[in-house]
Design a protein around this motif. Structure first.
Motif, PDB file in Angstrom:
ATOM      1  N   ARG A 510      23.398  47.410 -12.864  1.00 36.98           N
ATOM      2  CA  ARG A 510      22.201  47.042 -11.943  1.00 36.98           C
ATOM      3  C   ARG A 510      22.322  45.780 -11.448  1.00 36.98           C
ATOM      4  O   ARG A 510      23.137  44.852 -11.978  1.00 36.98           O
ATOM      5  CB  ARG A 510      20.996  47.356 -12.964  1.00 36.98           C
ATOM      6  CG  ARG A 510      20.401  48.522 -13.348  1.00 36.98           C
ATOM      7  CD  ARG A 510      19.508  48.519 -14.239  1.00 36.98           C
ATOM      8  NE  ARG A 510      19.913  48.100 -15.584  1.00 36.98           N
ATOM      9  CZ  ARG A 510      19.384  48.276 -16.949  1.00 36.98           C
ATOM     10  NH1 ARG A 510      17.870  48.652 -16.893  1.00 36.98           N
ATOM     11  NH2 ARG A 510      19.704  47.867 -18.141  1.00 36.98           N
ATOM     12  N   GLU A 571      12.585  45.144 -14.230  1.00 43.37           N
ATOM     13  CA  GLU A 571      13.278  46.009 -13.824  1.00 43.37           C
ATOM     14  C   GLU A 571      12.429  47.187 -13.313  1.00 43.37           C
ATOM     15  O   GLU A 571      11.270  47.358 -13.389  1.00 43.37           O
ATOM     16  CB  GLU A 571      13.955  46.890 -15.110  1.00 43.37           C
ATOM     17  CG  GLU A 571      14.890  45.802 -15.928  1.00 43.37           C
ATOM     18  CD  GLU A 571      15.591  46.516 -17.281  1.00 43.37           C
ATOM     19  OE1 GLU A 571      14.963  47.813 -17.411  1.00 43.37           O
ATOM     20  OE2 GLU A 571      16.059  45.861 -18.086  1.00 43.37           O
ATOM     21  N   SER A 584      17.567  46.393  -9.837  1.00 40.90           N
ATOM     22  CA  SER A 584      17.643  47.747  -9.388  1.00 40.90           C
ATOM     23  C   SER A 584      17.396  48.840 -10.402  1.00 40.90           C
ATOM     24  O   SER A 584      17.570  48.634 -11.544  1.00 40.90           O
ATOM     25  CB  SER A 584      18.997  47.804  -8.856  1.00 40.90           C
ATOM     26  OG  SER A 584      19.696  47.588  -9.828  1.00 40.90           O
ATOM     27  N   TYR A 586      19.174  51.493 -10.055  1.00 40.35           N
ATOM     28  CA  TYR A 586      20.691  52.025 -10.028  1.00 40.35           C
ATOM     29  C   TYR A 586      21.628  51.432 -10.598  1.00 40.35           C
ATOM     30  O   TYR A 586      21.544  50.002 -10.510  1.00 40.35           O
ATOM     31  CB  TYR A 586      20.897  52.678  -8.739  1.00 40.35           C
ATOM     32  CG  TYR A 586      20.244  53.793  -8.058  1.00 40.35           C
ATOM     33  CD1 TYR A 586      20.081  54.917  -8.621  1.00 40.35           C
ATOM     34  CD2 TYR A 586      19.289  53.708  -6.802  1.00 40.35           C
ATOM     35  CE1 TYR A 586      19.569  56.030  -8.246  1.00 40.35           C
ATOM     36  CE2 TYR A 586      18.521  54.488  -6.366  1.00 40.35           C
ATOM     37  CZ  TYR A 586      18.590  55.978  -6.948  1.00 40.35           C
ATOM     38  OH  TYR A 586      17.832  57.081  -6.437  1.00 40.35           O
ATOM     39  N   PHE A 587      22.644  51.937 -11.346  1.00 40.53           N
ATOM     40  CA  PHE A 587      23.634  51.219 -11.649  1.00 40.53           C
ATOM     41  C   PHE A 587      24.756  51.197 -10.410  1.00 40.53           C
ATOM     42  O   PHE A 587      25.140  52.299 -10.517  1.00 40.53           O
ATOM     43  CB  PHE A 587      24.386  51.745 -12.927  1.00 40.53           C
ATOM     44  CG  PHE A 587      23.431  51.442 -14.010  1.00 40.53           C
ATOM     45  CD1 PHE A 587      23.736  50.576 -15.117  1.00 40.53           C
ATOM     46  CD2 PHE A 587      22.268  52.265 -14.248  1.00 40.53           C
ATOM     47  CE1 PHE A 587      22.802  50.430 -16.091  1.00 40.53           C
ATOM     48  CE2 PHE A 587      21.420  52.230 -15.553  1.00 40.53           C
ATOM     49  CZ  PHE A 587      21.537  51.212 -16.213  1.00 40.53           C
ATOM     50  N   TYR A 617      22.668  42.132 -12.969  1.00 42.16           N
ATOM     51  CA  TYR A 617      21.762  42.143 -13.831  1.00 42.16           C
ATOM     52  C   TYR A 617      22.516  41.682 -15.409  1.00 42.16           C
ATOM     53  O   TYR A 617      23.240  42.285 -15.966  1.00 42.16           O
ATOM     54  CB  TYR A 617      20.971  43.527 -14.093  1.00 42.16           C
ATOM     55  CG  TYR A 617      19.764  43.306 -14.995  1.00 42.16           C
ATOM     56  CD1 TYR A 617      18.831  42.373 -15.142  1.00 42.16           C
ATOM     57  CD2 TYR A 617      19.332  44.504 -15.922  1.00 42.16           C
ATOM     58  CE1 TYR A 617      17.721  42.298 -15.919  1.00 42.16           C
ATOM     59  CE2 TYR A 617      18.192  44.455 -16.472  1.00 42.16           C
ATOM     60  CZ  TYR A 617      17.669  43.454 -16.652  1.00 42.16           C
ATOM     61  OH  TYR A 617      16.351  43.388 -17.032  1.00 42.16           O
TER      62      TYR A 617
END
Length: 950
Positions: A510, A571, A584, A586-587, A617
């Motif tokens: 992320r 998050e 985010s 998404y990864f 992240y």
């Protein structure tokens, strides 16, 4: 001019002296006619005049002159110590002086007379009756009054006072000349007094006191060695070469030396005061004038007279032989430029006017050194040669190639090669004006799709790469950009595609959006992130190192800026935008583009130096690796402060009047940032971040100057207060000190240590000299087309400031349009078309090698390229609406993209991927079985997936 010499005193060499010779001295006595009385073995010989009885005594002398060669060892080499050879032309005998000393004690003055003796005698045997001492007859009558006289040619007499013992000179030049005597000849003398008042005597060679013994001196002349000279210019045309023709004869070569002398008049002495030098090498054939004492030929337009004097062993000093006298006068010139403050590249005219010299100002060559202040050697002059010598002025045009102060000098040379002095122009310094660099701005295209559907095709490049500096010592130092949209709702995101996706090599992660400015709340600013993300088989985002990882697909989402700088925020729980959340959902395995879609009022109205960053992240990556360190969405318009006006294009500047440089901790501490820079000492607020390369000027000259800056790479920031809170002022920038952390290019010019320097007036800029082009993406928050103008200017490497001499700002405009798209699925759903078949392919990319022999399979496979993804589509057109849409796709003049879903197998009503397509080729055919319908075949390139700004 001959050399005139009087020899040193020559002792008699008789039969009775230690050194035997042909000389003789004896006296004969009238009282002892046949008896030998006195000779050189005695201390004296008698001279007595006839007093009327038999008292008369006369002294007889024979002097045998040495030969020329005998003269050297006999008398000359003691005085003329270098003499070993007789001069060329020999010695010419001209006279003689005899020195006699009175030895008697008679108390009366006498007059001693000298005559030439007619007949030679035997010194140890001579008597009054016989010159040879014969006793059997009278062979001569030596009495003064005798009729048959034995003497002749009276030379004269010398009065010698009573008690005077000093030697008295009897000049016998007349006998020498009368008899034309030469070397080796004999002189016979008859000596008597005129008085008869006592027994007088003169010293003989046997006298115990050397000063009383008779000696003689010979007068002679010889020719001095005479050299001949010419003087030619040395290669520099200022010094001269004296070319010498060696004098004839062995005496000069063996015994001689030269005196080179000069004067400013034609009268020259061999030892001219402070203007002569002696050279002992008789083999010299040339002498450089700069080897002679004094300032010979030092001034042009001045007469110099040069001569060389030659000595041998006897013609020395003032009697040395003088050569011919050569007069040299070098020409002079004046020089003037028509402009002493030209611009770089401007043509100027130099006028050189010759004068004086040996040819009345006529010269053959003109030379010029355009930069004598740097070097003023002979080799620095460029020469221009005339066909014929002239005294006319000569003009030369020139263009100065750089900004500098030039000392222009000129020279002229006459037909012989004699040069004037290196002559400065009338105004000594020519100051070439500071040029203005020329900015040349270009855009990669004139129309760009707005980043509604996110991918790299929506990015535009602005370039100043074709800009140029003026002058060979100037180069472009800063590339500055800003933009001005027509609509306030248009945002251009600098650095949208400058994402370092190597950060995701180890695993997907992320990402977190952050801001660098500490003083304002930028939570209203949002960026749309688009990239390839990792999912499990159910389509749930997971990291690609998770056990449930299944596939990658493109994803996009909106992130908001946290309220506090350099914090990650919270998050997101879903793809949809969530205000205040900057981490985010998404990864990401890669981030293709990051576009600003909303700008907080605090950014758009006040700061203009705000910089945003995108990091991994920290929950997924403890290092929180930076993915994009430089996102700038806002541009200032019309601000004289470059920091604000051009910060959008990656420009930042700090000026501090009292900065501190610390060598022990390798930091630069801001203490007094100027008002023009907001009086704020926080590096990050002013637009700097870790990894930036900065260019530094330190007024103490320890850590760079404008003329010779130092470059450092920022490693970290700390607060001088010691605080670590986000809101602290991070006024210290620490530099990279480990060269292994630099790439090869950075190693070539970055400095990895700081020199301690206090209270420095410092000027620092973010170095973008290697980045003449920028990329950015355009987005309009209202979904409107817009015309945007990009402005650019450049500054050069001025040595007095970073931005003191900017170019004229130039501009280029482009259209940012909202993409026009066609949804093929909608046409199918509304029965305008029917899909007959579709095929997705990716061709190329693999190269296999199959060797000869009995192998059945290739030995290796190499992937040379990925291959382009294609989608082939066959469809039936059912309505006029469908025909119009598909016709526009084939013709390519309406739609920017087409969209088509690829449905899931297990859920046909749900899309696995929605492809973004661009038609590459196509055909449209009427169906023969259904006259009212058409068949179409279209080949698409798959440009991406249908993802748009949320």
């Amino acid at each position: 001019m001959v050399t005139v010499i009087t020899s040193p005193s020559i002792d008699l060499q008789t039969f009775n002296t230690t050194t035997k010779g042909g000389d003789a001295q004896a006296s004969v006595d009238d009282a002892s006619h046949d008896t030998h009385t006195k000779d050189s073995s005695d201390t004296s010989t008698f001279i007595v005049a006839d007093g009327g009885g038999t008292e008369e005594n006369v002294t007889l002398m024979r002097i045998v002159f040495p030969s020329e060669d005998e003269m050297i060892g006999r008398c000359l080499d003691g005085t003329y110590t270098r003499m070993t050879k007789i001069p060329d032309g020999g010695l010419n005998l001209t006279g003689m002086s005899l020195y006699l000393s009175r030895t008697d004690v008679v108390d009366t003055a006498i007059n001693v007379a000298v005559f030439e003796l007619k007949e030679d005698f035997s010194e140890n045997e001579v008597t009054w009756d016989s010159p040879q001492g014969n006793t059997d007859s009278t062979e001569w009558t030596p009495g003064f009054g005798d009729a048959a006289k034995v003497y002749k040619n009276p030379i004269g007499y010398k009065t010698i006072g009573s008690g005077v013992t000093a030697q008295q000179e009897f000049v016998l030049d007349g006998i020498v000349k009368l008899n034309e005597m030469d070397w080796g000849d004999s002189m016979l003398l008859y000596i008597r007094p005129l008085e008869s008042t006592g027994d007088f005597s003169i010293g003989a060679s046997g006298h115990g006191t050397s000063a009383r013994r008779p000696v003689y001196q010979l007068d002679f002349t010889c020719n001095p060695p005479i050299p001949k000279i010419t003087v030619t210019p040395d290669t520099n045309g200022i010094d001269g070469i004296i070319n010498i023709t060696t004098p004839s004869g062995d005496a000069f070569v063996a015994d001689g030396q030269y005196h080179a002398a000069w004067n400013t008049s034609s009268t020259i002495a061999y030892n001219q005061a402070s203007k002569s030098t002696t050279f002992t090498d008789t083999g010299l054939t040339s002498i450089n004038t700069n080897q002679i004492a004094g300032a010979l030929l030092a001034a042009d337009a001045t007469d110099y007279y040069i001569s060389v004097f030659a000595e041998d062993g006897i013609s020395t000093a003032g009697q040395s032989g003088q050569s011919n006298v050569v007069n040299i006068e070098r020409p002079e010139c004046t020089a003037a430029l028509d402009d002493y403050t030209p611009d770089v590249g401007q043509e100027v005219t130099l006028t050189i006017t010759p004068a004086n010299g040996m040819f009345g100002g006529k010269v053959k060559q003109f030379g010029v050194n355009w930069d004598s202040g740097t070097s003023d050697l002979d080799s620095d002059y460029s020469w221009y040669t005339l066909d014929e010598a002239s005294s006319d002025a000569y003009t030369i045009t020139h263009k100065f190639h750089k900004v500098a102060t030039f000392a222009v000098k000129a020279r002229v040379k006459d037909a012989l090669g004699w040069s004037s002095d290196n002559t400065a122009t009338g105004t000594a310094n020519t100051v070439v004006n500071e040029p203005t660099p020329i900015a040349n701005l270009s855009l990669s295209r004139e129309k760009v799709l707005q980043a509604k559907y996110l991918d790299r095709t929506t990015v535009l490049t602005a370039s100043l790469a074709k800009s140029k500096s003026i002058g060979s010592n100037r180069e472009i130092a800063n590339y500055l950009f800003r933009y001005v949209p027509t609509l306030a709702t248009t945002i251009c995101t600098f650095g949208a595609t400058n994402n370092d996706n190597s950060a995701f090599d180890n695993r997907s992660s992320r990402v977190s959006l952050q801001v660098l400015d500490k003083d304002a709340d930028y939570s209203g600013t949002a960026f749309q992130v688009y990239g390839q993300a990792s999912f499990n088989s159910s389509g749930v985002p997971v990291a690609d190192n998770h056990a449930a990882f299944d596939h990658y697909k493109y994803a996009t989402e909106k992130l908001f800026t946290p309220t506090t700088r350099l914090t990650e925020g919270s998050e997101k729980a879903a793809e949809a935008a969530e205000a205040g959340k900057g981490v985010s959902f998404y990864f990401y395995k890669s981030v293709e583009i990051t576009v600003c879609t909303a700008v907080d009022s605090d950014d758009s109205d006040t700061s203009y130096t705000t910089r945003y960053i995108l990091k991994k992240y920290s929950t997924d990556d403890a290092a929180a690796t930076v993915v994009n360190a430089n996102l700038r969405p806002v541009a200032k318009t019309g601000d004289a402060n470059y920091n604000r006006n051009y910060s959008w294009g990656n420009f930042a500047r700090l000026q501090d009047t009292s900065a501190e440089y610390d060598a022990s901790s390798d930091y630069i501490d801001l203490d007094s940032v100027t008002a023009a820079n907001g009086s704020d000492e926080d590096w990050m607020k002013m637009g700097f971040y870790i990894g930036d390369i900065i260019k530094v000027k330190d007024s103490n000259n320890n850590n760079g100057t404008y003329a010779s800056p130092k470059y450092f790479k920022i490693a970290s920031f700390t607060a001088s207060s010691g605080g670590t809170a986000i809101g602290d002022t991070y006024d210290r920038a620490h530099i990279v000190t480990d060269a292994t952390l630099l790439d090869s290019h950075e190693k070539s010019y970055l400095t990895t240590s700081i020199i301690t320097s206090n209270s420095s007036n410092t000027d620092i800029v973010l170095d973008n000299s290697s980045d003449p082009a920028i990329t950015f993406a355009v987005y309009n928050t209202a979904g409107s087309d817009d015309a945007v103008t990009i402005y650019g200017l450049v500054t050069d490497s001025d040595t007095t400031s970073w931005v003191v001499n900017p170019s004229t700002e130039v501009s280029q405009s482009f259209r940012a349009v909202v993409p026009n798209t066609l949804d093929l699925d909608s046409l199918v759903d509304n029965s305008h078309i029917a899909l007959l078949s579709s095929s997705i392919s990716r061709s190329g990319g693999i190269s296999a090698q199959m060797p000869l022999g009995d192998r059945k399979y290739p030995i290796g496979v190499v992937r040379t390229k990925a291959g382009n993804p294609k989608l082939s589509l066959s469809l039936r057109i059912l309505t006029q609406t469908g025909l119009s849409a598909i016709s526009s796709v084939v013709e390519g003049d309406v739609y920017d993209y087409c969209f088509l879903d690829s449905d899931k197998i297990d859920t046909p009503s749900a899309a696995f991927k929605s492809y973004k397509l661009s038609a590459e080729s196509g055909s449209l055919d009427r169906d023969p079985s259904q006259a009212a319908q058409y068949l179409a075949s279209i080949e698409f390139t798959i440009m991406g997936e249908e993802l748009q700004v949320a």
